[in-house]
Every structure is written in structure tokens, then in C-alpha cells.
Design a protein around this motif. Structure first.
Motif, PDB file in Angstrom:
ATOM      1  N   ILE A  81      73.403  94.663 -69.164  1.00 20.92           N
ATOM      2  CA  ILE A  81      72.098  94.391 -69.685  1.00 20.92           C
ATOM      3  C   ILE A  81      71.796  95.456 -70.711  1.00 20.92           C
ATOM      4  CG2 ILE A  81      69.762  94.161 -69.488  1.00 20.92           C
ATOM      5  CD1 ILE A  81      70.914  91.671 -68.265  1.00 20.92           C
ATOM      6  N   PRO A  82      71.915  96.774 -70.069  1.00 18.61           N
ATOM      7  CA  PRO A  82      71.808  97.805 -71.262  1.00 18.61           C
ATOM      8  C   PRO A  82      72.585  97.966 -72.309  1.00 18.61           C
ATOM      9  CG  PRO A  82      71.842  98.756 -68.982  1.00 18.61           C
ATOM     10  CD  PRO A  82      72.191  97.415 -68.854  1.00 18.61           C
ATOM     11  N   SER A  83      74.114  97.428 -72.085  1.00 20.81           N
ATOM     12  CA  SER A  83      74.844  97.412 -73.286  1.00 20.81           C
ATOM     13  C   SER A  83      74.355  96.222 -74.140  1.00 20.81           C
ATOM     14  CB  SER A  83      76.382  97.363 -72.934  1.00 20.81           C
ATOM     15  OG  SER A  83      76.742  96.096 -72.436  1.00 20.81           O
ATOM     16  N   MET A  84      73.887  95.307 -73.675  1.00 17.22           N
ATOM     17  CA  MET A  84      73.309  93.983 -74.695  1.00 17.22           C
ATOM     18  C   MET A  84      72.012  94.544 -75.156  1.00 17.22           C
ATOM     19  SD  MET A  84      73.785  90.776 -71.909  1.00 17.22           S
ATOM     20  CE  MET A  84      73.061  89.637 -73.084  1.00 17.22           C
ATOM     21  N   LYS A  85      71.283  95.278 -74.722  1.00 19.75           N
ATOM     22  CA  LYS A  85      70.154  95.677 -75.498  1.00 19.75           C
ATOM     23  C   LYS A  85      70.494  96.575 -76.502  1.00 19.75           C
ATOM     24  CE  LYS A  85      66.313  96.376 -72.154  1.00 19.75           C
ATOM     25  NZ  LYS A  85      65.682  97.212 -71.103  1.00 19.75           N
ATOM     26  N   ALA A  86      71.632  97.249 -76.383  1.00 16.43           N
ATOM     27  CA  ALA A  86      72.035  98.410 -77.471  1.00 16.43           C
ATOM     28  C   ALA A  86      72.819  97.584 -78.395  1.00 16.43           C
ATOM     29  CB  ALA A  86      72.830  99.581 -76.707  1.00 16.43           C
ATOM     30  N   ARG A  87      72.876  96.211 -78.180  1.00 13.81           N
ATOM     31  CA  ARG A  87      73.708  95.397 -79.040  1.00 13.81           C
ATOM     32  C   ARG A  87      75.040  95.669 -79.054  1.00 13.81           C
ATOM     33  NH1 ARG A  87      70.462  92.731 -83.787  1.00 13.81           N
ATOM     34  NH2 ARG A  87      68.722  91.789 -82.536  1.00 13.81           N
ATOM     35  N   LEU A  88      75.724  96.349 -78.108  1.00 16.26           N
ATOM     36  CA  LEU A  88      77.176  96.701 -78.012  1.00 16.26           C
ATOM     37  C   LEU A  88      77.946  95.508 -77.451  1.00 16.26           C
ATOM     38  CD1 LEU A  88      76.684 100.244 -76.543  1.00 16.26           C
ATOM     39  CD2 LEU A  88      77.358  99.680 -78.837  1.00 16.26           C
ATOM     40  N   VAL A 139      76.943  83.043 -73.387  1.00 16.60           N
ATOM     41  CA  VAL A 139      76.461  82.643 -72.272  1.00 16.60           C
ATOM     42  C   VAL A 139      76.596  83.640 -71.214  1.00 16.60           C
ATOM     43  CG1 VAL A 139      76.815  80.703 -70.204  1.00 16.60           C
ATOM     44  CG2 VAL A 139      77.495  80.475 -72.824  1.00 16.60           C
ATOM     45  N   LEU A 140      75.707  83.750 -70.194  1.00 20.99           N
ATOM     46  CA  LEU A 140      75.686  84.711 -69.218  1.00 20.99           C
ATOM     47  C   LEU A 140      75.517  83.641 -68.000  1.00 20.99           C
ATOM     48  CD1 LEU A 140      73.186  87.730 -69.544  1.00 20.99           C
ATOM     49  CD2 LEU A 140      75.569  87.762 -69.611  1.00 20.99           C
ATOM     50  N   VAL A 141      76.642  83.987 -67.157  1.00 22.79           N
ATOM     51  CA  VAL A 141      76.920  83.526 -65.884  1.00 22.79           C
ATOM     52  C   VAL A 141      76.635  84.144 -64.775  1.00 22.79           C
ATOM     53  CG1 VAL A 141      78.452  82.020 -64.761  1.00 22.79           C
ATOM     54  CG2 VAL A 141      78.913  81.937 -66.965  1.00 22.79           C
ATOM     55  N   SER A 142      75.445  84.207 -64.101  1.00 19.17           N
ATOM     56  CA  SER A 142      74.950  85.029 -63.128  1.00 19.17           C
ATOM     57  C   SER A 142      75.743  84.535 -61.863  1.00 19.17           C
ATOM     58  CB  SER A 142      73.386  84.645 -62.971  1.00 19.17           C
ATOM     59  OG  SER A 142      73.119  85.367 -61.654  1.00 19.17           O
ATOM     60  N   LEU A 143      76.249  85.798 -61.224  1.00 21.34           N
ATOM     61  CA  LEU A 143      76.854  85.381 -60.048  1.00 21.34           C
ATOM     62  C   LEU A 143      76.018  85.737 -58.924  1.00 21.34           C
ATOM     63  CD1 LEU A 143      80.117  87.476 -61.042  1.00 21.34           C
ATOM     64  CD2 LEU A 143      79.558  84.964 -61.269  1.00 21.34           C
ATOM     65  N   MET A 144      74.519  85.735 -59.017  1.00 23.84           N
ATOM     66  CA  MET A 144      73.763  86.353 -57.827  1.00 23.84           C
ATOM     67  C   MET A 144      73.368  85.039 -57.205  1.00 23.84           C
ATOM     68  SD  MET A 144      74.024  89.552 -58.209  1.00 23.84           S
ATOM     69  CE  MET A 144      72.741  90.232 -57.453  1.00 23.84           C
ATOM     70  N   GLY A 145      73.652  83.846 -57.564  1.00 28.25           N
ATOM     71  CA  GLY A 145      73.024  82.889 -56.695  1.00 28.25           C
ATOM     72  C   GLY A 145      74.303  82.234 -55.847  1.00 28.25           C
ATOM     73  N   ILE A 146      75.307  82.807 -55.763  1.00 26.43           N
ATOM     74  CA  ILE A 146      76.559  82.315 -55.153  1.00 26.43           C
ATOM     75  C   ILE A 146      76.488  82.946 -53.776  1.00 26.43           C
ATOM     76  CG2 ILE A 146      78.944  82.077 -55.016  1.00 26.43           C
ATOM     77  CD1 ILE A 146      78.828  82.384 -58.305  1.00 26.43           C
ATOM     78  N   MET A 160      68.562  92.789 -78.454  1.00 27.43           N
ATOM     79  CA  MET A 160      69.510  91.895 -77.804  1.00 27.43           C
ATOM     80  C   MET A 160      69.563  90.488 -78.399  1.00 27.43           C
ATOM     81  SD  MET A 160      69.082  90.835 -73.582  1.00 27.43           S
ATOM     82  CE  MET A 160      68.735  92.650 -72.994  1.00 27.43           C
ATOM     83  N   HIS A 161      70.745  90.170 -78.586  1.00 28.05           N
ATOM     84  CA  HIS A 161      70.720  88.608 -79.132  1.00 28.05           C
ATOM     85  C   HIS A 161      70.465  87.657 -78.070  1.00 28.05           C
ATOM     86  CE1 HIS A 161      72.556  90.294 -82.967  1.00 28.05           C
ATOM     87  NE2 HIS A 161      73.200  90.936 -82.113  1.00 28.05           N
ATOM     88  N   ASN A 162      70.393  86.397 -78.600  1.00 25.71           N
ATOM     89  CA  ASN A 162      69.971  85.333 -77.870  1.00 25.71           C
ATOM     90  C   ASN A 162      71.248  84.880 -77.013  1.00 25.71           C
ATOM     91  OD1 ASN A 162      67.474  84.747 -77.718  1.00 25.71           O
ATOM     92  ND2 ASN A 162      67.223  83.617 -79.484  1.00 25.71           N
ATOM     93  N   PHE A 163      70.955  84.525 -75.784  1.00 32.43           N
ATOM     94  CA  PHE A 163      72.170  84.201 -74.979  1.00 32.43           C
ATOM     95  C   PHE A 163      71.718  83.003 -74.113  1.00 32.43           C
ATOM     96  CE2 PHE A 163      70.125  87.449 -73.069  1.00 32.43           C
ATOM     97  CZ  PHE A 163      69.805  87.095 -71.604  1.00 32.43           C
ATOM     98  N   GLU A 164      72.707  82.093 -73.638  1.00 33.03           N
ATOM     99  CA  GLU A 164      72.326  81.027 -72.525  1.00 33.03           C
ATOM    100  C   GLU A 164      72.436  81.629 -71.276  1.00 33.03           C
ATOM    101  OE1 GLU A 164      72.960  77.435 -72.991  1.00 33.03           O
ATOM    102  OE2 GLU A 164      72.389  77.469 -75.124  1.00 33.03           O
ATOM    103  N   PHE A 165      71.654  81.281 -70.351  1.00 36.34           N
ATOM    104  CA  PHE A 165      71.771  81.632 -68.926  1.00 36.34           C
ATOM    105  C   PHE A 165      72.152  80.639 -67.907  1.00 36.34           C
ATOM    106  CE2 PHE A 165      69.598  83.273 -64.973  1.00 36.34           C
ATOM    107  CZ  PHE A 165      70.508  84.424 -64.736  1.00 36.34           C
ATOM    108  N   VAL A 166      73.204  80.717 -66.780  1.00 43.70           N
ATOM    109  CA  VAL A 166      73.268  79.768 -66.077  1.00 43.70           C
ATOM    110  C   VAL A 166      73.418  80.615 -64.713  1.00 43.70           C
ATOM    111  CG1 VAL A 166      74.314  78.233 -67.528  1.00 43.70           C
ATOM    112  CG2 VAL A 166      75.669  79.660 -66.648  1.00 43.70           C
TER     113      VAL A 166
END
Ligand SMILES: Cc1cc2nc3c(=O)[nH]c(=O)nc-3n(C[C@H](O)[C@H](O)[C@H](O)COP(=O)(O)OP(=O)(O)OC[C@H]3O[C@@H](n4cnc5c(N)ncnc54)[C@H](O)[C@@H]3O)c2cc1C
Lengths: 262, 790
Positions: A34-41, A46-53, A1-7
Motif C-alpha cells: 500500500i505505501p508503494s502504491m501511495k507513492a505511485r511506485l 487488480v488487488l487480490v487480497s489473501l486475507m479472506g482465505i 494512488m491509481h485506481n484498482f479493482e479489489f477482490v
């Protein structure tokens, strides 16, 4: 997985703003992303989580309408929608395994529009309205083929409004390895007609089987479907089944869904 | 009643506390100071010529220590093959080099081309993406039959063809077999595929290489079923490191099923790179990598014929098999379709003439080697499917046809026409037991009950024989093995009486720490908790061959018995001295030595203390200490057998098969821990049912792996494998090992696939689909439905 920012914003407006950043992508349950990021696809910056809304969470029952927040997990729908809309709850309960159901969300599933996913069948099979931060999209206009939807860049689904049918059920035949739908059929009976939506089978993603809808509109029974067959032309053929097999399953699972709904 | 921790007791597995609480120590849990990480750049094409590799950009990236290619391994040997098969014409098999990193050509998707070592795993992976490799793609060789056609593209340019060997067994019987077919009243034939499988142990492979420059010595931590074998192969053939400078440690290993027997490139790489870089180097396989780098299993295509006389006695069997070797010869690959397969073609039956032909073929696919059962499931599947088909064609009961041709209980030892001598067995007894447990008498009623629900019910039978507990070293040496197959044990009794046992066997889930302790506890009469079993470290265990081929208790356990007997003999001499009696008069019972016919006695710990504090001790006659080593070389294989019954329900609308009940009546000889045996059978059945209904490793005609993840490779889940009834009350003890035990680890995977398929065909025939005579595994819903439509 490549690095990313998380908000993790707490309002839809903030999420939309965060998504304006270069290479930003919404993250909901992460069961696909997440699986597709782990596989580097996939490598969003930046990952914008929608789970806190808060406004994207939960289930509201208003008259003959069930509105489900886009970030609501399958597990919640499976339990909390059971009384008002058992057909939808039953579908959610058949998605993946408990871990997947505790994370995966309605919005993520619809936005992804996997040709073998379950929720698209419920959305199309009920003629649901997909509510986004910008507009409302009828399910009939939303699914544009495998992994493609009417969503614009950075547009996020906030909720889905399902018209509650009189009777409904989802018939799912499992792909043996992934246990996604090898073919799944959502059948919903309304006062003014019947909708039948098929997932897993077609190269073009979820579709409505109009011959079955017509037959069931006059007689909502398995017998009404006898002799009806779905053409195999556009069906998926892979190691789990031929096009002819999937076309056959469409008819079988439609009949079973009708029996389960009756 | 067995003692609660002696032989015959279902003692709980002591290792499970550690495993189930997440406290197991697996190779990936080992992290050494200063450790660097390797990522392998693997081929994404099946076959191609490497025209250039440019790693300049990668070398310059953050954290990168070095990029290795084949050029760095010019002094190293290829990965050796441990078995040489001689073909029908007396010629050795073709044996291509298997380099650590691809030399000039890539030969399967997953073939490692280069390796990046960096400070972190992610840096290594990033840099691997920056390596520029030019590959001139070549036609992929995928189909085994096409691979042998005139003018086919060659996987290895320096070999004469893609044929590894063309093996005939027993070659001298060939004409007699053909004559029997000419004279036969009935000939029944079947063409079938034994589907390629991926082992998929829960723990993926891991290797950590470490180098001590001061002692010029190497340590490799690896996920292996046999650390001594890895030390021998890697040290002597690949990296030229003598044994005293090389330690191989396999700590807790989370499943192997054969796939962790072999010596792999990644092990040699990490060992070597640690020396070059003077830092520990670690590799952890991802699940995706496991699919394209762990040896696969099975992958046979077979035509088999059975000749019967007018009374339905079996006269002869003839087979022609294509066996896929993949792109290179994995460690024991050549032996699987030959000596572990041809020798089993007699099954449980008195078939006087057998001829087995096997063509082993190189293809542009991952190497294929032993997977739970290894050759024996392939043999059993052919035979038990064919006998079922014969019964159907002749219109006779498949149980009666089997019984008629069984080797009978009074005919042992039985010399088969395919070299092996079965020592014991009672096949009618296991068949009776299975039919009883299956309530077969009432099966027809259940068929009707299913029919009322629109379902088709079927019952399938298989009876298997297995040769395991491998193997007599002198015999396998004649057959081409380049290793011995004995096992070793050291029993070190400590001063206060506790016991440390060092075994050359290696548990990767089998529960040796429990079972082996039970054996020693029973023999000496002490508490099993005072006994510790050690394995997996070449620096403290005697040279041993490891765990596979259902050999650990039969061979490794026998070594422990031998060493323990030596300990007891010496302890009796010490006791005799302490009790002032003759050693012949000393009896050991319940951990106490006594003089026969007297009340004079001394405890186990009294003797052990005397051994290490030898004040009152016969020092002139006896060395102090109490520690013995033994090597045990079996005089024969063990031959477990059993009757398997599978009851299924088939949904005629979708073709989906549900296994309702699976009955396994096995004869494993004497049992040390019934619970562990039951668990072994459960696991084997799950994998056999997985092969029969779900698992399939599929390549397309470009050599791309289509089933390279769990999205497409169907592993059995808990709800696919239920209704197991396991019995091992039919016992004919093994005649040639001290415990009278037979192997039990592979049986489930050997006997179950034909039972499942026979059940499906039975269900279809009962419902009138008599045109369906065979369906190739896995019997997926789509395949069953398609067969019904045909
Ligand atoms: C083992 C396993 C089994 C599964 N089995 C099934 C199954 O049987 N049936 C089935 O239908 N599904 C199955 N799934 C998929 C799962 O149910 C999720 O529905 C799916 O992964 C997407 O939802 P998510 O919330 O995880 O989305 P994420 O993975 O977070 O996102 C998926 C995509 O949608 C985008 N996105 C997410 N939320 C929104 C939003 N609100 N608006 C716009 N875009 C958005 C993301 O950017 C991303 O591109 C399975 C998944 C796994 C891992």
C-alpha cells in the motif's frame, strides 16, 4: 494512488485464478504494497487480497514442526508461537510497531524479501520449507538476493513449515530511522547442527554465515565465536552504517543471539 | 497557593479536549464548496535549466482545470525575504528572486515547476505526470566550501557568486580578538558541524485559497504561525492585494517549530489560482513533499577557537562559520546565522572579546531557515562543546571551568561584547540545582555499575543562555529586519462580563488558550472559563507578528496585560460612578470593585453591564463599552538560561547510546502555567536529543535528498526520550516585561545537544578512548563505533 479493482477470494484456488488477470497482484497485510502504491511506485490494476482465505491463516504445531499460514499476522505469531517456538515468536514481536504487526504477514514479508526484513532470517535460519500453491521450496533455494525470490509470476506462498530448533533466538540491531534490521541474526540449534542466518547486512539479502555455524556446531556458546569475523566485502554501506560496521555487527549480534538462546 | 486557574496554576490545557478527541479544526479540515485541488510538479533534479514545458496532454486530461507555469505569474513578485543582512564591507547581502514557480531554472529537488489544478487531487496528480518537462541538468552545488571556490557553478546566474554575505561581528573587534589569541596561554579549537534538520511538524502544510468576485476579496486558509505576517508579505510583495481585500486565517495548527513562519509559494499559488479559476483551490502537502518543500533548519559548519589566560579565564572567542541558505532566501533565513547566532556567542560567560564570522552560502538544496532555537542552538553547541574540550585539554573540571568564567549573579545587567545586555540570571544557582537533581555526587558509583554490565556511562553538562521574546522593533530594524516585532491584543469585555481576547500571537501547540486566559483571570479576578482566547484570523485580531522565538507570553502576553490594564482603568471609572466615589479610591479584587475603606462594592458584571447599558453612566466623560487594544514592543530580549545534565550509557560493542536521564534546570523567570512549561521543555529536549542522536538531513553530491522519508530520517520515538527531570524553581524574573516572564519554548532544543555529545565524549574518555575528542551529530551507533575504531 491509481485506481484498482479489489477482490477477496476465500480459497487459494480462487486467488490463483484471480491473479491470472492482467496486472493483478496479491495483497496480504499491505504494509509494503500500500505505501508503494501511495507513492505511485506500484500500480496494479487488480488487488487480490489473501486475507479472506481460511487455509492461509493460523499456526499448526505438529511434532517438531510449526506450520504458519502465510496470511498470519506478526502479532498472532508473536503470541501464538511463543510456547512452541519462542525464537520465532520473539522475532515477530520485534517487527515494526503494533499497527504493523497487526496487519503485516509472514507471506508478505517473505515474498517481498526486503534485505532488511526480519522473517527471511528466521526462514533461512531454520531451513524452513516455503509452501506455495504449486510446490514446496527449501529456504536455501528461496531467497535470490534483494527483493528477489524463487517465486514464479502469480505463485503465492500459502504457508511456511519451520523445523522447531532446540534453542534459538533473533538478535536485531535497529536501523535508527526505519527500525528494520540494520543487522539481524537468527541463530538456531538443532540436534544435527546449527544454522545462522543474517539479514540487513548484505547487498545480496539474507545469507547464512557458515563459519559461525561450524564454530557453534561443536560448541554452542558465545566464546566459540571469539575471533570470528564476517567479511565486509558484500555488505551494505549507507547513511546508517558502513560495510565494516555492518560486518562488525554481524559478529556482535550473532554472539548476542547465542547468549539469548542458551 | 495559586488560584486554580490563575497565574502559577497548572491548569489543564482547555484546547486538549478538542485536540485529543479529534475535534480540532485544522486547515485540512476546511473544505469549501466547489473546491478544486492543486498538485505541484516538482523538480527531481537539484539543478538544471528548463528548456521546455509542454502541458498540452495534461490540460486535456479528465478533470483538469488549468496547468500553471511561471508564465502565469509574470505580474507577481517573488517571495520576499524579511531580513537584509549587511556584510563585513557594508554591502547588502545578495538577494536572488524566489519565484512562485521555477523561472528558467530549477534549483533544488522539490522546486515547483508547474501546478495542475483539477477537480480531484488524484486527477491533478495524474495530469502532473503527463506534463513533459525538458531539463538540461547542471552540476549541483551541494558542499558549502566548494560552493565558494573560484569558478564554482552558480546557483543563481545573475549573482556574482554563491556567497549571500560574509558577515563579521563585531567587525571592529577583529584585530583585538586576534591579538588576544597571540597573547593567550592556551588556545583550544574545535571544528564541528551543526547537522541539517527537517522540522517535521505532525501536521503537514496546507493552503486553501478562496476568492469572492463580488467583493473582489481573497481569503487564504493556511497552516501558519503568523497569519498577519503572511497577509503583509503576500499581499504587499507577491500578489499586490491590499490588506482590506485579503484575509488570512490560520485555524488550529499542528506544530510548526519555525517551519510555518515563512511565506511559501503554495500559499501565494492557491490565493492567486482561486481568483483565476473563480473556485477555491486547495493544496495539502504529503509527508514526502514536506521533506523537499518545508524550510529546513541548522546546517552550519564551524571552526571555533577559545583563548584562555594562564589562570583559565576566557580571553577571546573567534569563530568561522559556513551557513547554508539553500537555493533561495526563505523569509527570515539571513537573520538566523547572524543576529540570532552571533549575539549569543558570549554564552553565560565573561569573555571580553568575541569575533564571529559567518559566510552564508547558496546551494542546490531546500531553503534553510529558523527551526526551534534558530541560531541559538548553533551558538550554544559550539561554546559548550568547546568549553568541555578545553577542560579536558587543560585537565580541569568542566563544571569548575564554567563556574570560574560565569557572569555572576551580582553582575547583572551585563553588557556582552556581542551587543546584547542580559538583564538577569543566576547561573551558579541553576548549575547547583541541576547537579543536585542529577545526583551527580554519586555518578562515579553508577559508572562502576554500568561497567559491571559491560557498558560505558557518561555525564555531560551544558549551560545555555538564550535571547528570546523577540524583539525590540527599533533594534531589529537597525539590524536589517524588514518588520516590527511587537505584539498586539484586544480585550473585549462583553455586556454580561465574559471576556473575548484577540491576540496577535498564534498557538500551534503552545496552549495559549489556557495560559493567556489564566493571565486575564488573575488580573481581573474572574473565572478563567469566562474568558475566551481568539487568534489566527486577520479579520478579527489586531495586526500581530505571531508565534516564534519564544515570544508569545513575553511579548504577546505583555500586550494582553497592557490591554487588560486599560480595561481595568476604564472599569474602575465606571465603578467609581456607580459607587459615587473617586476612581483613585476604587479597588479591584476577586472580580469585585469596592471603595477603599468602605463596604460599598459592585461586581465585575455590574460594571460591564453598565458599560453596555449606559443608563446610569457618565456619558459626558466616558464612552460606553469596554474594549481596549494594546500593542507591546519589548525593550529588550528576555534571557532564559539553564543547566542541563545528560546521563548516558554507551554500548561499546555497537556504539549505541541510551539517554538514561536528562536533567533540565531552567530559569524562565516567573511561570504562569508550570505544566505547560514542563511540556514545552519536554518537547524541546526531545528535539534536541533527536538532533544529537538521530536526526540528519543528508544530500548526496548530486543534490538528491537521501533522507527524504521516515525510512531514513530518524525522528525520536517515545523510547528514545525518557528519564526527563525538569525543574524551573530557579527564578530571576525578567526585569522589563510586566509579567517578569522569559521564553521557554526553545530552551530544551538549545541546551540539550551539547549536553548529549559531552556525555558521549565523557563516557568514551572514562573508558580510555581518549583519542575521541569530538563526534559530529547525530551520534548514531555507526558513527560512535567508527570514532572508537579510529
Ligand atoms: C512502519 C513499518 C515498519 C516495519 N518494520 C519492519 C521490521 O522491523 N521488520 C520487518 O521484517 N518488516 C517490517 N515491516 C514490513 C512488514 O512487517 C511486512 O512484513 C511487510 O510489509 C510485508 O508484509 P505484508 O503482509 O504487509 O505484505 P504486502 O504489503 O501485502 O505485500 C508485500 C509484497 O508481497 C506480495 N505478497 C504478499 N503476500 C504474498 C503471498 N502470500 N505470496 C506471494 N506474494 C505475496 C505482494 O504482492 C507484495 O508484492 C515494516 C513495515 C512498516 C510499514
Amino acid at each position: 494512488m491509481h485506481n484498482f479493482e479489489f477482490v477477496k477470494p476465500s480459497t487459494v484456488a480462487d486467488a490463483v485464478q484471480a491473479l491470472a488477470a492482467e496486472e493483478a497482484q496479491p495483497l496480504s497485510g499491505g504494509q509494503t504494497l500500500i505505501p508503494s502504491m501511495k507513492a505511485r511506485l506500484n500500480a496494479p490494476e487488480v488487488l487480490v487480497s489473501l486475507m479472506g482465505i481460511a487455509e492461509m491463516q493460523g499456526i499448526r504445531h505438529e511434532g517438531d514442526m510449526l506450520e504458519v499460514g502465510a496470511a498470519t499476522t506478526h502479532a498472532r505469531v508473536a503470541t501464538e508461537a511463543a510456547a512452541a517456538f519462542p525464537g520465532l515468536a520473539g522475532l515477530a514481536a520485534q517487527i515494526g510497531d503494533p499497527a504493523v504487526r497487526n496487519r503485516g504477514t509472514l507471506g508478505g514479508s517473505l515474498a517481498n524479501n526486503d534485505p532488511s526484513a526480519c522473517y527471511p532470517a528466521a526462514a533461512l535460519g531454520t531451513g524452513a520449507v516455503i509452501v506455495t500453491n504449486a510446490r514446496e521450496i527449501a529456504a536455501d533455494d528461496f531467497f535470490l538476493g534483494m527483493f528477489t525470490t524463487a517465486l514464479d509470476e502469480d505463485e503465492i506462498i500459502t504457508s511456511v513449515r519451520f523445523p522447531i530448533p532446540q534453542k534459538s533466538a533473533y538478535g536485531k540491531f535497529l536501523q535508527p530511522a526505519s527500525r528494520f534490521a540494520l543487522t539481524g541474526v537468527f541463530v538456531a540449534k538443532y540436534a544435527d547442527g546449527v544454522r545462522v542466518a543474517v539479514t540487513g547486512a548484505s547487498e545480496n539479502g539474507v545469507f547464512r554465515w557458515s563459519e559461525a555455524e561450524a564454530a557453534l556446531a561443536s560448541d554452542f556458546s558465545a566464546e566459540a565465536l571469539s575471533g570470528l569475523s564476517c567479511p565486509a566485502d558484500d555488505m551494505i554501506a549507507d547513511l546508517h552504517g558502513s560495510a565494516a560496521y555492518r560486518a562488525h555487527l554481524v559478529a556482535v549480534m550473532t554472539r548476542r543471539a547465542v547468549v539469548a538462546a542458551s | 497557593m495559586p488560584k486554580d486557574d490563575g497565574i502559577g496554576a497548572s491548569t489543564k490545557r482547555r484546547e486538549d479536549t478538542r485536540f485529543l478527541t479529534g475535534n480540532g479544526k485544522y486547515t485540512d479540515d476546511i473544505n469549501l464548496r466547489g473546491q478544486a485541488y492543486v498538485h505541484f510538479l516538482r523538480s527531481d533534479v537539484a539543478h538544471g535549466r528548463i528548456t521546455s514545458i509542454d502541458s498540452t496532454a495534461a490540460e486535456a486530461m479528465d478533470g483538469v482545470l488549468k496547468v500553471f507555469t511561471a508564465a502565469d505569474f509574470e505580474a507577481a513578485g517573488g517571495l520576499p525575504c524579511g531580513w537584509q543582512v549587511t556584510d563585513r564591507h557594508g554591502q547588502p547581502m545578495q538577494e536572488p528572486k524566489h519565484p512562485i514557480l521555477a523561472e528558467g531554472k530549477v534549483r533544488h529537488v522539490g522546486d515547483p515547476i508547474a501546478a495542475v489544478v483539477a477537480e480531484t487531487y488524484e486527477q491533478a496528480r495524474d495530469a502532473a505526470e503527463a506534463i513533459e518537462v525538458d531539463i538540461e541538468e547542471l552540476e549541483a552545488v551541494v558542499d558549502m566550501v566548494e560552493a565558494l571556490e573560484e569558478g564554482a557553478t552558480k546557483v543563481h546566474d545573475d549573482l556574482s557568486s554563491n556567497l549571500c554575505y560574509d558577515w563579521g561581528f563585531v567587525e571592529e573587534n577583529k584585530d583585538a580578538v586576534n591579538e588576544a589569541f597571540d597573547k593567550a596561554a592556551h588556545v583550544v579549537s574545535l571544528e564541528l558541524t551543526n547537522n541539517r534538520l527537517v522540522a517535521n511538524p505532525m501536521e503537514p502544510r496546507v493552503a486553501v485559497g478562496d476568492y469572492d468576485p463580488w467583493g473582489d476579496s481573497h481569503t487564504l486558509y493556511t497552516t501558519s504561525q503568523n497569519p498577519h505576517v503572511i497577509r503583509l508579505l503576500m499581499g504587499a510583495f507577491v500578489l499586490n492585494i491590499p490588506e482590506h481585500k485579503l484575509r488570512v486565517v490560520a485555524p488550529d495548527v499542528g506544530g510548526g517549530f519555525g517551519s510555518k513562519i515563512y511565506h511559501y509559494a503554495e500559499e501565494a499559488f492557491c490565493t492567486y489560482a482561486a481568483k483565476v479559476l473563480k473556485r477555491p483551490v486547495k493544496w495539502t502537502s504529503s509527508r514526502a513533499e514536506a521533506f523537499i518543500s518545508d524550510a529546513h533548519g541548522r546546517d552550519h559548519k564551524t571552526k571555533i577557537d577559545l583563548a584562555l589566560d594562564a589562570d583559565h579565564n576566557f580571553m577571546a572567542i573567534r569563530t568561522e562559520t559556513y551557513a547554508n541558505m539553500g537555493a533561495y532566501l526563505s523569509t527570515f533565513a539571513p537573520s538566523i546565522p547572524t543576529w540570532l547566532h552571533g549575539t549569543l556567542m558570549a554564552g553565560n560567560y565573561r569573555t571580553p572579546l568575541i569575533y564571529v564570522n559567518v559566510k552564508a552560502v547558496f546551494t542546490n538544496t531546500v531553503p534553510v531557515d529558523a527551526y526551534r532555537g534558530a541560531g541559538r542552538p548553533e551558538a550554544t553547541f559550539q561554546l559548550e562543546r568547546l568549553i568541555d574540550k578545553a577542560a579536558r585539554e587543560l585537565g580541569v573540571d568542566p563544571i569548575a571551568l564554567r563556574r570560574q568564567n560565569f557572569i555572576k549573579a551580582d553582575q547583572f545587567p551585563y553588557q556582552t561584547p556581542v551587543a546584547v545586555v542580559y538583564d538577569t540570571g543566576n547561573y551558579d544557582a541553576t548549575m547547583d540545582k541541576m547537579l543536585d537533581l542529577a545526583d551527580y555526587a554519586n555518578f562515579d558509583k553508577r559508572v562502576e555499575e554500568s561497567k559491571a554490565r559491560g557498558k560505558l556511562r557518561g555525564f555531560g553538562i551544558a549551560h545555555y543562555i538564550e535571547a528570546c521574546g523577540i524583539a525590540p522593533s527599533n533594534l531589529v530594524g537597525q539590524l536589517g529586519a524588514r518588520a516590527g516585532l511587537y505584539e498586539s491584543a484586544s480585550v473585549r469585555v462583553n455586556a454580561t462580563g465574559s471576556i473575548s481576547v484577540y491576540t496577535g500571537s498564534h498557538s500551534h501547540g503552545q496552549g495559549h488558550e489556557t495560559t493567556f486566559a489564566q493571565v486575564v483571570a488573575e488580573m481581573i479576578g474572574v473565572d478563567a472559563n469566562s474568558i475566551e482566547i481568539h487568534h489566527g484570523d486577520t479579520s478579527n485580531t489586531p495586526m500581530g507578528m505571531g508565534t516564534y522565538g519564544s515570544r508569545s507570553l513575553a511579548v504577546g502576553g505583555s500586550a494582553i496585560v497592557k490591554a487588560t490594564n486599560k480595561v481595568i482603568d476604564k472599569a474602575k471609572k465606571i465603578a467609581a460612578h456607580l459607587l459615587e466615589a473617586a476612581p483613585e479610591d476604587i479597588e479591584l479584587k476577586d472580580g469585585k470593585f469596592s471603595v477603599a475603606g468602605t463596604d460599598k462594592s459592585v461586581d465585575w458584571s455590574g460594571v460591564t453591564l453598565a458599560a453596555y447599558v449606559p443608563h446610569n453612566y457618565p456619558l459626558e466623560d466616558l464612552e460606553p463599552g469596554l474594549e481596549e487594544t494594546a500593542f507591546y514592543d519589548p525593550s529588550n530580549f528576555t534571557f532564559p538560561s539553564g543547566a542541563y545534565g545528560c546521563e548516558i550509557e554507551l554500548d561499546p560493542e555497537t556504539g549505541k547510546i541510551d539517554v538514561l536521564r536528562f536533567i533540565a534546570a531552567d530559569d524562565f523567570g516567573n511561570i504562569v502555567n508550570p505544566m505547560i512549561v514542563e511540556g514545552q521543555v519536554h518537547g524541546g529536549l526531545a528535539q534536541g536529543i533527536g538532533q544529537a542522536l538521530l536526526e540528519n538531513c543528508v544530500y548526496d553530491d548530486q543534490g538528491q535528498l537521501l533522507s527524504g522519508s521516515y525510512m531514513d530520517y530518524a525522528m525520536p520515538r517515545a523510547d528514545d526520550v525518557r528519564g526527563f527531570v525538569v525543574d524551573h524553581s530557579c527564578v530571576t524574573p525578567c526585569t522589563h516585561n510586566p509579567l517578569g516572564v522569559k521564553g521557554c519554548g526553545e530552551a530544551g532544543a538549545i541546551g540539550s545537544p551539547p549536553a548529549v555529545v559531552n556525555a558521549a565524549i565523557d563516557a568514551l574518555h572514562r573508558a580510555g578512548h581518549t583519542h575521541v575528542t569530538h563526534i559530529d551529530m547525530p551520534l548514531t551507533p555507526a558513527r560512535v563505533w567508527a570514532a572508537m575504531q579510529a
